[in-house]
Design a protein around this motif. Structure first.
Motif, PDB file in Angstrom:
ATOM      1  N   VAL A   1      -3.469  10.444   3.714  1.00  0.00           N
ATOM      2  CA  VAL A   1      -3.765   9.472   2.661  1.00  0.00           C
ATOM      3  C   VAL A   1      -2.836   8.280   2.833  1.00  0.00           C
ATOM      4  O   VAL A   1      -1.862   8.332   3.584  1.00  0.00           O
ATOM      5  CB  VAL A   1      -3.568  10.080   1.247  1.00  0.00           C
ATOM      6  CG1 VAL A   1      -4.554  11.213   1.009  1.00  0.00           C
ATOM      7  CG2 VAL A   1      -2.136  10.570   1.072  1.00  0.00           C
ATOM      8  N   ARG A   2      -3.128   7.193   2.134  1.00  0.00           N
ATOM      9  CA  ARG A   2      -2.256   6.014   2.171  1.00  0.00           C
ATOM     10  C   ARG A   2      -1.236   6.094   1.037  1.00  0.00           C
ATOM     11  O   ARG A   2      -1.551   6.534  -0.066  1.00  0.00           O
ATOM     12  CB  ARG A   2      -3.067   4.733   2.012  1.00  0.00           C
ATOM     13  CG  ARG A   2      -3.967   4.415   3.188  1.00  0.00           C
ATOM     14  CD  ARG A   2      -4.672   3.076   2.968  1.00  0.00           C
ATOM     15  NE  ARG A   2      -5.753   2.873   3.919  1.00  0.00           N
ATOM     16  CZ  ARG A   2      -6.987   3.360   3.775  1.00  0.00           C
ATOM     17  NH1 ARG A   2      -7.276   4.081   2.702  1.00  0.00           N
ATOM     18  NH2 ARG A   2      -7.911   3.135   4.681  1.00  0.00           N
ATOM     19  N   LEU A   3      -0.057   5.618   1.343  1.00  0.00           N
ATOM     20  CA  LEU A   3       0.984   5.467   0.322  1.00  0.00           C
ATOM     21  C   LEU A   3       1.391   3.999   0.349  1.00  0.00           C
ATOM     22  O   LEU A   3       2.004   3.532   1.303  1.00  0.00           O
ATOM     23  CB  LEU A   3       2.177   6.375   0.626  1.00  0.00           C
ATOM     24  CG  LEU A   3       3.330   6.337  -0.394  1.00  0.00           C
ATOM     25  CD1 LEU A   3       2.849   6.812  -1.764  1.00  0.00           C
ATOM     26  CD2 LEU A   3       4.495   7.194   0.090  1.00  0.00           C
ATOM     27  N   GLU A   4       1.020   3.270  -0.706  1.00  0.00           N
ATOM     28  CA  GLU A   4       1.244   1.832  -0.743  1.00  0.00           C
ATOM     29  C   GLU A   4       2.421   1.480  -1.640  1.00  0.00           C
ATOM     30  O   GLU A   4       2.536   1.988  -2.758  1.00  0.00           O
ATOM     31  CB  GLU A   4      -0.012   1.109  -1.221  1.00  0.00           C
ATOM     32  CG  GLU A   4      -1.227   1.331  -0.321  1.00  0.00           C
ATOM     33  CD  GLU A   4      -2.391   0.440  -0.701  1.00  0.00           C
ATOM     34  OE1 GLU A   4      -2.322  -0.198  -1.783  1.00  0.00           O
ATOM     35  OE2 GLU A   4      -3.359   0.374   0.073  1.00  0.00           O
ATOM     36  N   GLY A   5       3.286   0.614  -1.131  1.00  0.00           N
ATOM     37  CA  GLY A   5       4.402   0.122  -1.916  1.00  0.00           C
ATOM     38  C   GLY A   5       5.274   1.209  -2.501  1.00  0.00           C
ATOM     39  O   GLY A   5       5.569   1.182  -3.716  1.00  0.00           O
ATOM     40  N   PRO A   6       5.709   2.195  -1.707  1.00  0.00           N
ATOM     41  CA  PRO A   6       6.545   3.258  -2.271  1.00  0.00           C
ATOM     42  C   PRO A   6       7.860   2.713  -2.815  1.00  0.00           C
ATOM     43  O   PRO A   6       8.358   1.679  -2.351  1.00  0.00           O
ATOM     44  CB  PRO A   6       6.784   4.191  -1.074  1.00  0.00           C
ATOM     45  CG  PRO A   6       6.590   3.321   0.132  1.00  0.00           C
ATOM     46  CD  PRO A   6       5.531   2.347  -0.245  1.00  0.00           C
ATOM     47  N   ASP A   7       8.404   3.398  -3.787  1.00  0.00           N
ATOM     48  CA  ASP A   7       9.704   3.035  -4.357  1.00  0.00           C
ATOM     49  C   ASP A   7      10.725   2.943  -3.220  1.00  0.00           C
ATOM     50  O   ASP A   7      10.816   3.849  -2.387  1.00  0.00           O
ATOM     51  CB  ASP A   7      10.123   4.113  -5.351  1.00  0.00           C
ATOM     52  CG  ASP A   7      11.367   3.736  -6.148  1.00  0.00           C
ATOM     53  OD1 ASP A   7      12.341   3.263  -5.525  1.00  0.00           O
ATOM     54  OD2 ASP A   7      11.367   3.930  -7.371  1.00  0.00           O
ATOM     55  N   PRO A   8      11.491   1.857  -3.166  1.00  0.00           N
ATOM     56  CA  PRO A   8      12.506   1.725  -2.106  1.00  0.00           C
ATOM     57  C   PRO A   8      13.451   2.917  -2.029  1.00  0.00           C
ATOM     58  O   PRO A   8      13.932   3.264  -0.952  1.00  0.00           O
ATOM     59  CB  PRO A   8      13.247   0.447  -2.505  1.00  0.00           C
ATOM     60  CG  PRO A   8      12.237  -0.363  -3.250  1.00  0.00           C
ATOM     61  CD  PRO A   8      11.405   0.640  -3.998  1.00  0.00           C
ATOM     62  N   ALA A   9      13.692   3.556  -3.163  1.00  0.00           N
ATOM     63  CA  ALA A   9      14.580   4.724  -3.164  1.00  0.00           C
ATOM     64  C   ALA A   9      13.977   5.880  -2.359  1.00  0.00           C
ATOM     65  O   ALA A   9      14.706   6.651  -1.721  1.00  0.00           O
ATOM     66  CB  ALA A   9      14.861   5.173  -4.596  1.00  0.00           C
TER      67      ALA A   9
END
Length: 362
Positions: free
Chosen positions: A343-351
């Motif tokens: 799946v795609r993971l868009e814009g994950p938390d920088p942490a």
């Protein structure tokens, strides 16, 4: 024994996997072609000479273009050299380019064919595992720039792909193993049998000399991975949606290659990239710890790296922002929501990104 996988994309073509295929590659060149440019790296000069003799025996004119080996051959300057050879040899739209070599050579040959007279035929004769299962199949072509890998390119499907397994018997063991990273990727994103085969035969696959058993397993692995790619490419040739799953592990992997100035093998970088993606998916609540451990276990069993040095996050993040999947400032990753379910993971938390990096650099 040979296996043939049909790629049913815009212009259908066959990928043939077997032993002793060079003669067939010559016999089945496009019927209208009268001139053939054989693009090859220096280590394959002897193979290129054999190809030239067979091409000339078929009544065609053969021209050789020797290019720098590996990623140093994927530059605008080298592509321009090939265009110059085509021009001086009066190649027309009915003629053909043949790429003989690893992934860098097949990428380059495809790009040269895509751009000469807005597109002439290309036949790929990959000589490494990586090229057989990935670079030569699917119609992606490209060259590198100082800003990143494969940022200049075109979609240009081959006329045919010939994977002669005899070429792998003299390949250094680690080059062969590095190519298996792309095979393992196919197992994680779609075909779990690939993972089972690698787990059962890792020692034989990474041995200095391939046993008959290992060669048989390798043929099945290559055929299965080509079939995975064929299915994905048939559904999405130009990477508008589904084809992005083939980039599993590549966002971080390409960043490693760029940061290391392409001194890392592609497969080694992608191996670490897959572990990074697995850790990221785990931190995002999509992948179990057991599946992350399986990534490490399978890749390590082949002798592939699963870690990267600490203290380089800023450089890696800068490189990832140049990735082709990035949209504006939005980083996009292919991750797994369970084995076989990308799946795609868009814009994950920088942490989460930093946490995944910490996990692969600890």
């Amino acid at each position: 024994m040979t296996a043939t996988v049909r790629v049913e994309s815009g212009a259908p073509y066959d990928v043939t996997v077997g032993t002793g295929l060079l003669e067939r590659a010559v016999q089945e060149l496009p019927a209208a072609s009268r001139k053939v440019l054989v693009v090859h790296a220096a280590p394959l000069r002897q193979v290129a000479d054999v190809m030239r003799a067979r091409i000339e025996a078929s009544g065609r004119e053969a021209v050789l273009a020797e290019v720098p080996d590996a990623e140093s051959g994927k530059t605008a300057e080298v592509a321009a050299f090939c265009w110059q050879v085509l021009g001086k040899s009066d190649f027309t739209r009915s003629d053909v380019v043949v790429g003989v070599g690893g992934g860098a050579v097949t990428d380059l040959a495809g790009f040269v064919a895509a751009t000469w007279m807005r597109g002439i035929a290309v036949v790929q004769v990959p000589t490494t595992v990586l090229a057989m299962v990935d670079a030569a199949v699917g119609g992606k072509t490209g060259i590198n720039t100082t800003e990143g890998k494969n940022l200049v390119g075109a979609f240009h499907e081959p006329h045919a792909v010939w994977c002669d397994l005899a070429m792998l018997e003299t390949l250094p063991a680690y080059d062969r193993v590095a190519g298996l990273a792309e095979v393992v990727k196919g197992g994680f994103i779609r075909d779990g049998v690939i993972l089972d085969l690698v787990e059962d035969h890792a020692d034989a696959l990474k041995a200095e000399q391939l046993s008959p058993e290992a060669l048989e397993v390798l043929e099945e692995l290559i055929t299965r991975k080509v079939r995975v790619k064929a299915e994905v490419v048939a559904a999405d040739l130009k990477e508008s949606h589904l084809r992005e799953i083939l980039n599993y592990g590549h966002t971080f992997g390409h960043a490693i290659e760029y940061t290391e100035r392409y001194q890392w093998r592609h497969g080694s970088a992608v191996a670490v990239g897959m572990v990074f993606a697995a850790e990221l998916a785990h931190l995002a609540g999509k992948l179990s710890e057991a599946d992350v451990d399986r990534h490490r276990a399978i890749l390590s069993s082949l002798g592939l790296p699963t870690t990267y040095p600490p203290g380089r996050w800023d450089a890696l993040l800068t490189a990832m922002r140049r990735d082709k999947k990035t949209r504006g400032d939005l980083l996009r990753f292919v991750v797994l929501q369970g084995i076989g379910n990308p799946v795609r993971l868009e814009g994950p938390d920088p942490a989460l990104l930093v946490g995944a990096y910490d996990a692969v650099s600890s």
